[in-house]
Design a protein around this motif. Structure first.
Motif, mmCIF file in Angstrom:
data_model
loop_
_atom_site.group_PDB
_atom_site.id
_atom_site.type_symbol
_atom_site.label_atom_id
_atom_site.label_comp_id
_atom_site.label_asym_id
_atom_site.label_seq_id
_atom_site.Cartn_x
_atom_site.Cartn_y
_atom_site.Cartn_z
ATOM 1 N N VAL A 23 5.083 1.334 7.485
ATOM 2 C CA VAL A 23 4.434 2.246 8.439
ATOM 3 C C VAL A 23 3.329 1.487 9.158
ATOM 4 C CG1 VAL A 23 4.994 4.390 7.239
ATOM 5 C CG2 VAL A 23 2.929 3.156 6.629
ATOM 6 N N THR A 24 3.115 1.847 10.398
ATOM 7 C CA THR A 24 2.074 1.169 11.171
ATOM 8 C C THR A 24 1.090 2.185 11.722
ATOM 9 O OG1 THR A 24 3.453 1.276 13.144
ATOM 10 C CG2 THR A 24 3.530 -0.771 11.906
ATOM 11 N N LYS A 25 -0.142 1.756 11.788
ATOM 12 C CA LYS A 25 -1.186 2.573 12.388
ATOM 13 C C LYS A 25 -1.780 1.713 13.502
ATOM 14 C CE LYS A 25 -5.718 4.441 11.212
ATOM 15 N NZ LYS A 25 -6.723 4.512 10.150
ATOM 16 N N VAL A 26 -1.778 2.235 14.693
ATOM 17 C CA VAL A 26 -2.307 1.469 15.822
ATOM 18 C C VAL A 26 -3.817 1.674 15.874
ATOM 19 C CG1 VAL A 26 -2.206 1.108 18.307
ATOM 20 C CG2 VAL A 26 -0.144 1.699 17.071
ATOM 21 N N GLY A 30 -5.247 -3.897 17.055
ATOM 22 C CA GLY A 30 -3.801 -4.144 16.977
ATOM 23 C C GLY A 30 -3.132 -3.108 16.086
ATOM 24 N N ARG A 31 -2.197 -3.594 15.282
ATOM 25 C CA ARG A 31 -1.464 -2.668 14.415
ATOM 26 C C ARG A 31 -1.767 -2.959 12.954
ATOM 27 N NH1 ARG A 31 3.159 -4.038 17.880
ATOM 28 N NH2 ARG A 31 3.386 -2.356 19.398
ATOM 29 N N ASN A 32 -1.974 -1.898 12.176
ATOM 30 C CA ASN A 32 -2.167 -2.009 10.729
ATOM 31 C C ASN A 32 -0.826 -1.753 10.051
ATOM 32 O OD1 ASN A 32 -4.734 -2.707 10.121
ATOM 33 N ND2 ASN A 32 -5.483 -0.617 9.767
ATOM 34 N N MET A 33 -0.291 -2.726 9.328
ATOM 35 C CA MET A 33 0.977 -2.549 8.616
ATOM 36 C C MET A 33 0.681 -2.129 7.178
ATOM 37 S SD MET A 33 3.230 -3.492 10.830
ATOM 38 C CE MET A 33 3.480 -4.566 12.230
ATOM 39 N N ARG A 34 1.416 -1.127 6.713
ATOM 40 C CA ARG A 34 1.321 -0.688 5.319
ATOM 41 C C ARG A 34 2.711 -0.341 4.847
ATOM 42 N NH1 ARG A 34 -4.142 0.044 4.944
ATOM 43 N NH2 ARG A 34 -4.438 0.405 2.740
ATOM 44 N N PHE A 35 2.854 -0.115 3.551
ATOM 45 C CA PHE A 35 4.141 0.282 2.988
ATOM 46 C C PHE A 35 3.980 1.575 2.213
ATOM 47 C CE2 PHE A 35 4.360 -4.262 3.580
ATOM 48 C CZ PHE A 35 5.613 -4.423 4.166
ATOM 49 N N THR A 36 4.993 2.438 2.312
ATOM 50 C CA THR A 36 5.010 3.640 1.482
ATOM 51 C C THR A 36 6.261 3.558 0.611
ATOM 52 O OG1 THR A 36 6.282 4.999 3.008
ATOM 53 C CG2 THR A 36 3.911 5.035 3.272
ATOM 54 N N GLU A 57 0.669 -3.929 0.128
ATOM 55 C CA GLU A 57 1.765 -4.701 -0.463
ATOM 56 C C GLU A 57 2.773 -3.779 -1.141
ATOM 57 O OE1 GLU A 57 -1.474 -6.352 -1.240
ATOM 58 O OE2 GLU A 57 -1.034 -7.537 0.553
ATOM 59 N N ILE A 58 4.043 -4.201 -1.147
ATOM 60 C CA ILE A 58 5.109 -3.370 -1.713
ATOM 61 C C ILE A 58 4.915 -3.097 -3.212
ATOM 62 C CG2 ILE A 58 7.599 -3.243 -2.169
ATOM 63 C CD1 ILE A 58 8.028 -4.675 0.514
ATOM 64 N N PRO A 59 4.663 -4.121 -4.066
ATOM 65 C CA PRO A 59 4.523 -3.828 -5.502
ATOM 66 C C PRO A 59 3.390 -2.847 -5.802
ATOM 67 C CG PRO A 59 4.688 -6.191 -5.138
ATOM 68 C CD PRO A 59 4.554 -5.560 -3.806
ATOM 69 N N GLU A 60 2.314 -2.952 -5.054
ATOM 70 C CA GLU A 60 1.179 -2.042 -5.236
ATOM 71 C C GLU A 60 1.569 -0.615 -4.834
ATOM 72 O OE1 GLU A 60 -2.917 -1.236 -6.216
ATOM 73 O OE2 GLU A 60 -1.461 -2.770 -6.766
ATOM 74 N N ALA A 61 2.331 -0.489 -3.753
ATOM 75 C CA ALA A 61 2.794 0.831 -3.307
ATOM 76 C C ALA A 61 3.704 1.456 -4.363
ATOM 77 C CB ALA A 61 3.524 0.721 -1.977
ATOM 78 N N ILE A 62 4.576 0.648 -4.973
ATOM 79 C CA ILE A 62 5.477 1.152 -6.017
ATOM 80 C C ILE A 62 4.675 1.601 -7.240
ATOM 81 C CG2 ILE A 62 7.317 0.484 -7.631
ATOM 82 C CD1 ILE A 62 8.408 -1.329 -5.349
ATOM 83 N N ARG A 63 3.676 0.799 -7.631
ATOM 84 C CA ARG A 63 2.841 1.155 -8.784
ATOM 85 C C ARG A 63 2.111 2.482 -8.538
ATOM 86 N NH1 ARG A 63 -2.048 1.322 -10.104
ATOM 87 N NH2 ARG A 63 -2.854 0.350 -8.221
ATOM 88 N N LYS A 64 1.560 2.628 -7.332
ATOM 89 C CA LYS A 64 0.850 3.875 -6.984
ATOM 90 C C LYS A 64 1.816 5.059 -6.962
ATOM 91 C CE LYS A 64 -2.974 2.056 -4.211
ATOM 92 N NZ LYS A 64 -3.549 2.052 -2.855
#
Length: 169
Positions: A23-26, A30-36, A57-64
């Protein structure tokens, strides 16, 4: 809605990552990239939950996501052939999922998101149909909503003031 609080520390939980989205937040720079990450956890014995985790980061998103799912565990009532006790429909926003009781040997007939929930709940025989929205998050939450509404024959008998034999016919 009633919620029984389940202590997740005493359960042997397995996890399945249903979806990972970027997901991106403008913002001004610029753009902020994150993962859900949409994660489903369950012990294969009548306990299941789903959670959403967001991180850079992906592993952190999975842990959360896993932690979130552990907070939202529900108990599923199963019958003698590891199916649900009765047919039911679950809804969440635009998605609705029809869950149908199935005899021994049917297996899990379900689409991807609903299948993950059924497998981790310990259901071995079920037929499902996803209606409406095909959004993975909403389908998972609709399936969990349906499973949350299930009642055992004993509960129905108690509520109606009848015996279990009268309810089952």
């Amino acid at each position: 809605m009633r919620h029984e609080i389940i202590d997740a520390s005493q359960l042997e939980l397995n996890e399945t990552v249903v979806s990972i989205k970027r997901v991106t937040k403008v913002v001004k720079g610029g753009r902020n990239m994150r993962f859900t990450a949409l994660v489903v956890v369950g012990d294969g014995n009548g306990h299941v939950g789903a959670g959403l985790g967001k991180a850079a980061e992906i592993p952190e998103a999975i842990r959360k996501g896993k932690e979130d799912a552990m907070k939202k565990l529900i108990t599923v009532k199963l019958d003698e052939n590891n199916s649900i006790t009765h047919d039911i429909s679950g809804k969440h926003t635009g998605a609705s999922v029809l869950l149908k009781k199935a005899p021994e040997g049917t297996g899990i007939i379900a689409g991807g998101p609903a299948r993950a929930v059924c497998e981790l709940a310990g259901i071995q025989n079920i037929r499902t149909k996803s209606l409406g929205s095909s959004n993975k998050q909403n389908v998972v939450l609709a399936t969990i909503d349906g499973l949350r509404q299930l009642k055992s024959p004993e509960e129905v008998a108690r509520l109606r003031g009848k015996t279990v034999e009268e309810i089952l016919g």
